[in-house]
Design an enzyme around this catalytic site. Structure first.
Site, PDB file in Angstrom:
ATOM      1  N   LYS A  22       0.831  -1.207   0.000  1.00  0.00           N
ATOM      2  CA  LYS A  22       0.000   0.000   0.000  1.00  0.00           C
ATOM      3  C   LYS A  22       0.863   1.255   0.000  1.00  0.00           C
ATOM      4  O   LYS A  22       0.677   2.169  -0.816  1.00  0.00           O
ATOM      5  CB  LYS A  22      -0.930  -0.023   1.205  1.00  0.00           C
ATOM      6  CG  LYS A  22      -1.900   1.150   1.241  1.00  0.00           C
ATOM      7  CD  LYS A  22      -2.763   1.126   2.482  1.00  0.00           C
ATOM      8  CE  LYS A  22      -3.954   0.219   2.333  1.00  0.00           C
ATOM      9  NZ  LYS A  22      -3.830  -1.079   2.936  1.00  0.00           N
ATOM     10  N   ARG A  91      -3.572   2.678   8.355  1.00  0.00           N
ATOM     11  CA  ARG A  91      -3.911   1.458   7.622  1.00  0.00           C
ATOM     12  C   ARG A  91      -2.715   0.511   7.570  1.00  0.00           C
ATOM     13  O   ARG A  91      -1.568   0.938   7.477  1.00  0.00           O
ATOM     14  CB  ARG A  91      -4.328   1.785   6.183  1.00  0.00           C
ATOM     15  CG  ARG A  91      -5.561   2.653   6.054  1.00  0.00           C
ATOM     16  CD  ARG A  91      -5.800   3.002   4.582  1.00  0.00           C
ATOM     17  NE  ARG A  91      -6.948   3.867   4.389  1.00  0.00           N
ATOM     18  CZ  ARG A  91      -8.172   3.440   4.105  1.00  0.00           C
ATOM     19  NH1 ARG A  91      -8.404   2.151   4.001  1.00  0.00           N
ATOM     20  NH2 ARG A  91      -9.162   4.287   3.936  1.00  0.00           N
ATOM     21  N   GLY A 100      -8.380  -7.272   3.850  1.00  0.00           N
ATOM     22  CA  GLY A 100      -9.262  -7.389   5.001  1.00  0.00           C
ATOM     23  C   GLY A 100      -8.711  -8.172   6.166  1.00  0.00           C
ATOM     24  O   GLY A 100      -9.391  -8.322   7.187  1.00  0.00           O
ATOM     25  N   MET A 102      -5.941  -7.550   8.060  1.00  0.00           N
ATOM     26  CA  MET A 102      -5.379  -6.753   9.159  1.00  0.00           C
ATOM     27  C   MET A 102      -6.232  -5.508   9.375  1.00  0.00           C
ATOM     28  O   MET A 102      -7.309  -5.396   8.799  1.00  0.00           O
ATOM     29  CB  MET A 102      -3.913  -6.439   8.864  1.00  0.00           C
ATOM     30  CG  MET A 102      -3.027  -7.686   8.906  1.00  0.00           C
ATOM     31  SD  MET A 102      -1.305  -7.343   8.527  1.00  0.00           S
ATOM     32  CE  MET A 102      -1.392  -6.920   6.799  1.00  0.00           C
ATOM     33  N   ARG A 335      -3.112  -1.251  -6.535  1.00  0.00           N
ATOM     34  CA  ARG A 335      -2.280  -2.450  -6.468  1.00  0.00           C
ATOM     35  C   ARG A 335      -2.613  -3.295  -7.690  1.00  0.00           C
ATOM     36  O   ARG A 335      -3.668  -3.111  -8.308  1.00  0.00           O
ATOM     37  CB  ARG A 335      -2.573  -3.250  -5.191  1.00  0.00           C
ATOM     38  CG  ARG A 335      -4.021  -3.684  -5.043  1.00  0.00           C
ATOM     39  CD  ARG A 335      -4.295  -4.232  -3.656  1.00  0.00           C
ATOM     40  NE  ARG A 335      -5.719  -4.467  -3.451  1.00  0.00           N
ATOM     41  CZ  ARG A 335      -6.292  -4.640  -2.266  1.00  0.00           C
ATOM     42  NH1 ARG A 335      -5.557  -4.604  -1.181  1.00  0.00           N
ATOM     43  NH2 ARG A 335      -7.587  -4.839  -2.165  1.00  0.00           N
ATOM     44  N   HIS A 451     -15.676  -7.947   0.710  1.00  0.00           N
ATOM     45  CA  HIS A 451     -14.707  -8.865   1.318  1.00  0.00           C
ATOM     46  C   HIS A 451     -14.874 -10.266   0.766  1.00  0.00           C
ATOM     47  O   HIS A 451     -13.898 -10.938   0.379  1.00  0.00           O
ATOM     48  CB  HIS A 451     -14.889  -8.871   2.837  1.00  0.00           C
ATOM     49  CG  HIS A 451     -14.037  -9.870   3.545  1.00  0.00           C
ATOM     50  ND1 HIS A 451     -14.487 -11.155   3.842  1.00  0.00           N
ATOM     51  CD2 HIS A 451     -12.777  -9.809   3.989  1.00  0.00           C
ATOM     52  CE1 HIS A 451     -13.523 -11.810   4.451  1.00  0.00           C
ATOM     53  NE2 HIS A 451     -12.472 -11.023   4.563  1.00  0.00           N
ATOM     54  N   SER A 777      14.057 -42.704 -11.759  1.00  0.00           N
ATOM     55  CA  SER A 777      12.794 -42.005 -11.576  1.00  0.00           C
ATOM     56  C   SER A 777      12.584 -41.828 -10.084  1.00  0.00           C
ATOM     57  O   SER A 777      12.570 -42.816  -9.336  1.00  0.00           O
ATOM     58  CB  SER A 777      11.640 -42.792 -12.186  1.00  0.00           C
ATOM     59  OG  SER A 777      10.424 -42.092 -12.004  1.00  0.00           O
ATOM     60  N   CYS A 845       8.159 -39.323 -10.637  1.00  0.00           N
ATOM     61  CA  CYS A 845       6.848 -39.904 -10.941  1.00  0.00           C
ATOM     62  C   CYS A 845       5.885 -39.867  -9.761  1.00  0.00           C
ATOM     63  O   CYS A 845       4.825 -40.466  -9.800  1.00  0.00           O
ATOM     64  CB  CYS A 845       6.992 -41.345 -11.442  1.00  0.00           C
ATOM     65  SG  CYS A 845       7.760 -42.476 -10.263  1.00  0.00           S
ATOM     66  N   TYR A 865      12.345 -34.890 -16.944  1.00  0.00           N
ATOM     67  CA  TYR A 865      10.890 -34.874 -17.109  1.00  0.00           C
ATOM     68  C   TYR A 865      10.212 -34.996 -15.755  1.00  0.00           C
ATOM     69  O   TYR A 865      10.826 -35.406 -14.757  1.00  0.00           O
ATOM     70  CB  TYR A 865      10.423 -36.002 -18.037  1.00  0.00           C
ATOM     71  CG  TYR A 865      10.571 -37.397 -17.463  1.00  0.00           C
ATOM     72  CD1 TYR A 865       9.572 -37.973 -16.680  1.00  0.00           C
ATOM     73  CD2 TYR A 865      11.724 -38.139 -17.704  1.00  0.00           C
ATOM     74  CE1 TYR A 865       9.723 -39.245 -16.144  1.00  0.00           C
ATOM     75  CE2 TYR A 865      11.879 -39.411 -17.182  1.00  0.00           C
ATOM     76  CZ  TYR A 865      10.870 -39.957 -16.405  1.00  0.00           C
ATOM     77  OH  TYR A 865      11.020 -41.215 -15.860  1.00  0.00           O
TER      78      TYR A 865
END
Length: 889
Positions: A22, A91, A100, A102, A335, A451, A777, A845, A865
């Protein structure tokens, strides 16, 4: 000496770590020349110092006083002066947006004297009294710890007594009385009075915002969003501007593009005669942003120009908070806006088309979790009936669940495995646990910037807000729509894309994104945006992507989803169903001949399995893992067998001979910890003929496919290796069988033979194992279990939630690879394996292969991979592309 406070003029957006998001963005807007009320920022360093010691950092009060004095000189007014008071807002503002979570305290500087001066200077006593009651309520709740519900109840009681429909129906006298009620409530609950000193108000407000960093809802939000706990929050102190000065004033939230769909246009909410907290809290329903063009046309046109400036400057969707004070526009925050998964892909593609970002940047703006959300099912349009109610489509998707009316009930039912929809008039930060537990959120108030909407979009949860037809009765645990009553536990369906709520369970169908992967169809801009991102990811990624698949159907689906082979074909799944009796016969065999007959019966079935999978993956590698689990898993339950035998004996009859033999086998093979017992390669070495049967089935399937004109490419993988000697012994048998089949078929049958690295010892001796293995693997599921000493089936339910709550880890190590422990073993094995056998092919895997964060790790350590479930293949492809871009700009 550490410096803790910076004026807006001294900062910029590049200082978000220090000034918080902010504060850094306010400084950036001021740098761009936009109308920003003057102010200063108390840094995150001050917050961390406060949290570490529990006390105010040395010198902080003096720095705040010096910057406040500069603010007062520029304004020509002092904080809380009697005749024309300067007021400030206090703030929170962390490095990463936590909407919302804090605290905020507005109108700091008002007291019993300055409220009269504010009324005189503004020419509006009601406005002054309204501002004072807001300060007392916020301060009492946030700073002094009074239960917010007590203030809300006092407000509701007053509205009822005077017959006011909402807070705008209260006059100056009503509000003055409410302030006294609030102050008395504070004295009763805390034993102290609301402070009249403006300086004390400011000091205590700053420290309260610091403390709010560790409130439970903020901690829960950080855990869910994987935000570190040690960052702290900055505090922005800013000159107050007032949206509650009458009908020519107001507050709003604007987005430079639709955060739900990504489409360009004018999006946002505006609330006349209101402060910013009123807009996001949903206490009154807002009007669409374009209504501001009628109410205050000059402010609207200036806002539009500012939105264009900010989007071009940030090169992204911007979320903007603003206030209009008697026709004059003030920019209070910007923001990079939170967005739905649909909007993320659509915006990234559009920004690339507009030349604001490159193709690489567009790919970096989306991520695999968002893609996974787009692959979730949607409601079947042919089964959709008349909705119960309609509201604002705040976060898209479709969800079905039982209606619940408070956070605790949502959590309770969710932990019991039930799908729920959290229904509220509007949500507050305290509802976050229930919002996390719910499949969907439904509110009767609020809009796209409430909110509920903002948090739901960030979490990817379905949400409909502002369904005004619904009357929510939390006390009686139900809601009504016209003459329909929906009690708690009643199943409803919520469509966050259409903003509709339906009775009962509406059937779900695959999404258009899934259809694209299945068929290549590109019916709408969203799918086109996804297709473009996937094409670019495939063009830049280094990591290959394979699938875990055990049937031809799964293999074919994986191939349609872009899999470049099969990284794990589990053969144990082929021994289930009707084939169990053959496995039982093999286990119960009294001699070699009987066992060989059972294996011979299994051989053609296995060959058929492998032939179908090799056909589906023709021309691509198929890694076939030899039997891994202990044999007793293929036998009936031990307790069930024992009961059957004991029951027969108790009734005076002879128990079934087959049951007796099975029970004897189960008892003989019983292990206290079968995960660490006779399984994997160990089973292959002590169960004669098992490895030979499986390898012969693979080899004969290769012959069959080649004779049919196919190009089969199987790889044989030996599970649970601890030592190179185990692999050497198995390889000897594999090579012998392959040679036999080659001679019988008159064609060479060569299959690479490798192993799974799924035990710590294997990882630590990878250099030795690589002498016999043609590929590795990493089985990260078992490697995680054996490294942590966790039995996954037991610990996740037993204590993982407590570990997450206590911060032992921020995410389950079975969900995202544990880089410091398990990841370290992978790094060692990669390095030592390739040192012993240059060019050694390596993959993973476990299901970590489809986890976005883990894919980036596997790219970094140099695997070739990843392999994951078919549904996760597109996610892995996307993240492999994003991983390749890291560090390139």
């Amino acid at each position: 000496m550490v410096r803790y406070v910076y004026a807006f003029a001294e900062g910029g957006r590049e200082q978000a770590d220090l000034l918080g998001g902010k504060g850094a963005n306010l400084a950036e807007m001021a740098r761009l020349g936009l109308p920003v009320p003057p102010g200063f920022v108390v840094t995150t360093e001050a917050c961390r110092a406060f949290l570490a010691t529990g006390g105010e950092p040395p010198g902080l009060s003096r720095e705040i006083s010096d910057h406040l004095a500069a603010l007062e000189r520029a304004a020509g007014r002092r904080l809380g002066q009697r005749d024309d008071p300067l007021l400030v807002s206090v703030r929170s503002g962390a490095r990463y947006s936590m909407p919302g979570m804090m605290e905020t305290i507005l109108d700091v500087g008002l007291n019993d004297d300055s409220v009269l001066g504010l009324a005189k200077s503004a020419g509006d006593e009601r406005f002054a009294r309204d501002s004072y009651r807001r300060l007392v309520q916020m301060f009492g709740c946030t700073v002094m710890g009074v239960d917010g519900a007590l203030f809300e109840q006092a407000l509701e009681d007053l509205k009822r007594d005077v017959g006011a429909a909402d807070d705008l129906g209260l006059n100056a006298v009503d509000l003055a009385g409410l302030v006294e009620t609030y102050k008395e409530l504070i004295r009763r609950e805390t034993g102290e009075s609301f402070p009249q000193s403006p300086a004390e108000q400011l000091q205590r407000a700053v420290l309260a915002v610091f403390q709010s960093w560790n409130v439970e809802r903020a901690r829960l939000y950080r855990r869910r969003e994987h935000i570190p706990d040690d960052l702290g929050t900055a505090v922005t102190v800013q000159t107050m501007v007032f949206g509650n000065l009458g009908p020519d004033s107001g507050s709003g939230v604007a987005f430079t593009r639709d955060p739900a769909t990504g489409r360009s246009g004018v999006y946002g909410d505006y609330l006349a005669n209101a402060q910013g907290e009123d807009v996001v809290s949903g206490i009154r329903n807002t009007v669409p942003l374009d209504e501001l063009a009628r109410i205050a046309p000059e402010a609207y046109e200036q806002l539009r120009r500012n939105m264009e400036t900010l989007e071009a400057h940030y090169r992204d969707l911007c979320d903007i908070e603003f206030t209009v004070e008697r026709g004059r526009l003030w920019m209070l925050q910007t923001r990079v806006g939170k967005r739905t998964a649909e909007a993320a892909f659509t915006i990234a593609s559009a920004l690339a088309d507009e030349g604001l970002v490159s193709a690489d940047e567009a790919l970096d703006r989306v991520h695999g979790d968002q893609l996974a959300r787009l692959m979730f099912p949607r409601f079947d349009a042919s089964a959709v009936r008349e909705p119960l109610a309609r509201g604002v489509p705040a976060s898209p998707g479709a969800a079905v669940g039982a209606a619940v009316f408070d956070s605790a009930e949502a959590v309770r039912r969710g932990e019991a495995g039930e799908k729920v929809v959290l229904v509220r008039e509007e949500t507050t930060p305290d509802d976050l646990p229930g919002m996390v537990a719910a499949q969907a959120i439904l509110t009767s108030r609020g809009g796209k910037t409430s909110h509920a909407a903002v948090v739901a979009r960030g979490m990817g949860t379905v949400c409909v807000c502002g369904a005004e037809e619904i009357t929510v009765d939390t006390r009686r645990r139900r809601f009504t729509v016209g003459g329909t009553v929906v009690e708690e536990g009643t199943v409803i369906s919520v469509d966050g894309s259409a903003g509709a709520v339906y009775p009962g369970a509406v059937p779900l169908v695959d999404s258009s994104v899934v259809r694209y992967f299945e068929t290549g169809e590109r019916p709408d801009p969203l799918v086109d945006a996804v297709a473009r991102a996937m094409k670019h990811a495939d063009g830049v990624r280094r990591l290959g992507v394979r699938a875990n698949a055990d049937t031809p159907e799964d293999a074919a689906r994986a191939r349609r989803f872009g899999a470049e082979g099969i990284g794990l074909c589990r053969t144990e799944h082929m021994f289930l169903g009707d084939r169990r009796r053959l496995v039982e016969a093999m286990i119960l065999a009294d001699d070699d001949a009987e066992r060989d007959r059972a294996l011979e019966a299994l051989l053609p079935l296995q060959r058929q399995d492998f032939s179908g999978i090799l056909d589906a993956m023709d021309g691509l590698p198929v890694t076939i893992r030899l039997l891994d689990p202990p044999l007793h898993e293929f036998l009936p339950d031990r307790m069930e067998l024992a009961v059957r035998v004991a029951t027969a004996e108790a009734q005076g009859g002879a128990p079934d001979e087959h049951d007796v033999r099975l029970l004897d086998a189960v008892n003989r093979m019983h292990e206290e910890n079968p995960m660490l017992g006779l399984r994997g390669v160990r089973l292959g070495l002590v169960a004669p003929g098992l490895v030979a049967m499986q390898v012969r089935a693979v080899a004969e399937a290769v012959v069959e496919r080649r004779r049919a004109g196919g190009d089969p490419r199987p790889e044989i993988m030996v599970p649970l290796i601890d030592t190179v000697e185990e692999l050497r012994l198995v390889r000897e048998e594999v090579d012998r069988v392959l040679a036999d089949v080659s001679a019988e078929a008159g064609m060479p049958v060569d299959c690479p033979v490798g192993t799974m690295i799924e035990l710590p010892r294997a990882a630590l001796t990878a250099g030795l194992i690589a002498e016999e293995a043609e590929f590795f693997s990493f089985g990260t599921n078992d490697l995680t279990q054996t490294t942590w000493g966790f039995s996954r089936d037991d610990v996740e339910a037993a204590f993982f939630s407590a570990y997450l709550d206590k911060g032992v880890f921020t995410v389950s190590p079975f969900e995202t690879i544990d880089r410091k422990g398990v990841g370290r073993l992978v790094e060692i094995a990669v390095r030592e394996g390739r040192a012993a056998r240059p060019g050694l092919h390596m993959g993973v895997c476990g299901e970590h292969g489809g986890d976005p964060e883990s894919v980036h790790f596997f790219h970094t350590v140099g695997l070739d991979y990843v392999s994951c479930s078919p549904f996760r293949v597109p996610v892995a492809r996307l993240e492999a592309g994003r991983a390749a871009l890291e560090g390139t700009e």
